[in-house]
Scaffold this motif. Structure first.
Motif, mmCIF file in Angstrom:
data_model
loop_
_atom_site.group_PDB
_atom_site.id
_atom_site.type_symbol
_atom_site.label_atom_id
_atom_site.label_comp_id
_atom_site.label_asym_id
_atom_site.label_seq_id
_atom_site.Cartn_x
_atom_site.Cartn_y
_atom_site.Cartn_z
ATOM 1 N N SER A 26 0.913 -1.143 -0.048
ATOM 2 C CA SER A 26 -0.139 0.071 0.127
ATOM 3 C C SER A 26 0.908 1.371 0.088
ATOM 4 O O SER A 26 0.376 2.230 -0.298
ATOM 5 N N ARG A 49 -3.744 -3.877 3.064
ATOM 6 C CA ARG A 49 -5.099 -3.520 4.068
ATOM 7 C C ARG A 49 -5.779 -2.327 3.265
ATOM 8 O O ARG A 49 -7.376 -2.401 3.466
ATOM 9 N N ASP A 50 -5.254 -1.224 2.561
ATOM 10 C CA ASP A 50 -5.897 -0.177 2.258
ATOM 11 C C ASP A 50 -6.224 -0.021 0.670
ATOM 12 O O ASP A 50 -5.302 -0.110 -0.090
ATOM 13 N N ALA A 73 -6.834 -7.080 -1.097
ATOM 14 C CA ALA A 73 -7.241 -6.560 0.072
ATOM 15 C C ALA A 73 -7.330 -7.334 1.196
ATOM 16 O O ALA A 73 -8.281 -8.240 1.224
ATOM 17 N N CYS A 74 -6.257 -7.362 2.250
ATOM 18 C CA CYS A 74 -6.472 -8.149 3.132
ATOM 19 C C CYS A 74 -5.582 -7.597 4.424
ATOM 20 O O CYS A 74 -4.518 -6.896 4.125
ATOM 21 N N ASP A 75 -6.030 -8.147 5.640
ATOM 22 C CA ASP A 75 -5.064 -7.811 6.882
ATOM 23 C C ASP A 75 -4.212 -8.724 7.224
ATOM 24 O O ASP A 75 -4.878 -9.647 8.023
ATOM 25 N N SER A 77 -2.497 -9.194 9.728
ATOM 26 C CA SER A 77 -2.352 -9.144 11.335
ATOM 27 C C SER A 77 -3.500 -10.234 11.528
ATOM 28 O O SER A 77 -3.216 -10.685 12.981
ATOM 29 N N GLN A 78 -4.480 -10.676 10.831
ATOM 30 C CA GLN A 78 -5.433 -11.302 11.245
ATOM 31 C C GLN A 78 -5.475 -12.891 10.645
ATOM 32 O O GLN A 78 -5.231 -12.849 9.375
ATOM 33 N N GLY A 81 -7.169 -12.649 7.085
ATOM 34 C CA GLY A 81 -6.335 -12.025 6.074
ATOM 35 C C GLY A 81 -5.226 -12.894 5.498
ATOM 36 O O GLY A 81 -5.034 -12.882 4.393
#
Length: 265
Positions: A26, A49-50, A73-75, A77-78, A81
């Motif tokens: 990002s 993430r963004d 798009a994914c996080d 930290s989870q 994701g």
């Protein structure tokens, strides 16, 4: 005097058409890495993430004359994701040939305010599990092709201030070294890069938010006398991704201006 070399005789990094998957794309190091690979003719898939920031990165890749295969798009930290990103690698339209694990982040704490179990799990997931999982998903195709690159952006393995990310970074460095031994004969290289103080959003806005704080950090810890630029680190990633770096594996390469990682002042 010898004639000046023709531009078509300059170093060819052998990245044209290679499918590169970059996480944390990002902004900052991840974005600069994606654009640097694009400039060498690579085909990019990017994750972060963004969504709006990823779209901006995608535009920069296209402006560099390359194409974008996938935007994820994914996080990381989870757990969900990590699953999304792993599925994107596994189901990619083309096998991932270069994996750049750039997503990461610190989780500082002290003895007076210890982290709860969830924060520790998040730090380990982001800084170790995500990189490990994506590598494991990408490796089968790399082994079949007998060519691949996995490059992970890590960091200091020991800090004088406690941070839950540090043990996770030590773990991914150890795991990467062992993996490099296992797959070296398959034509796959596994390397880590340890950034120092790079002018990324996290470093400038969260860790060292004022000019005075940055100047003090440089005086104490950065012999080069300045913070590095994301493009300087991206250049090292690009070389490690290239055919020219085929005999470099199992390495932890600092890009840090001589950063003094254990400061006792």
């Amino acid at each position: 005097p010898a004639a000046s070399p023709r531009r078509d005789k300059l170093m060819d990094l052998g990245l044209a058409g290679r499918h590169c998957f970059v996480t944390g794309a990002s902004a900052g190091i991840g974005r600069s890495t994606a654009v640097a690979l694009a400039a060498e003719g690579a085909v990019l898939s990017i994750a972060g993430r963004d969504e709006a920031a990823l779209a901006a990165t995608s535009d920069m890749i296209v402006a560099a004359g390359a194409s974008v295969l996938d935007v994820v798009a994914c996080d990381l930290s989870q757990p969900e994701g990590i699953g999304i990103a792993a599925a994107a690698v596994a189901q990619a339209k083309r096998p991932v040939e270069v994996l750049v694990n750039n997503a990461g982040g610190g989780r500082p704490y002290d003895l007076d305010t210890p982290l709860d179990a969830g924060a520790w799990d998040e730090a380990f997931g982001l800084n170790f599990t995500a990189a490990r999982r994506l590598a494991e998903v990408a490796l089968p195709a790399m082994r079949r092709a007998r060519w691949g690159r996995i490059i992970t952006i890590t960091g200091a393995l020991v800090l004088k201030r406690m941070n839950a990310a540090t043990p996770a970074k030590a773990a991914i460095a150890s795991w990467s070294r062992s993996l490099s031994i296992q797959v070296a004969a398959d034509g796959i290289t596994i390397n880590c890069i340890a950034p120092g103080r790079i002018n990324s959003e996290q470093v400038r806005n969260r860790l060292f938010p004022t000019e005075e704080i940055r100047r003090r950090e440089i005086e104490l810890n950065v012999p080069a006398g300045r913070f590095g630029e994301p493009e300087e680190l991206a250049a090292v990633v690009t070389f490690l991704a290239s055919t020219r770096a085929s005999y470099v594996t199992g390495a932890m390469i600092p890009v840090d201006g001589g950063f003094l990682r254990i400061d006792l002042k």
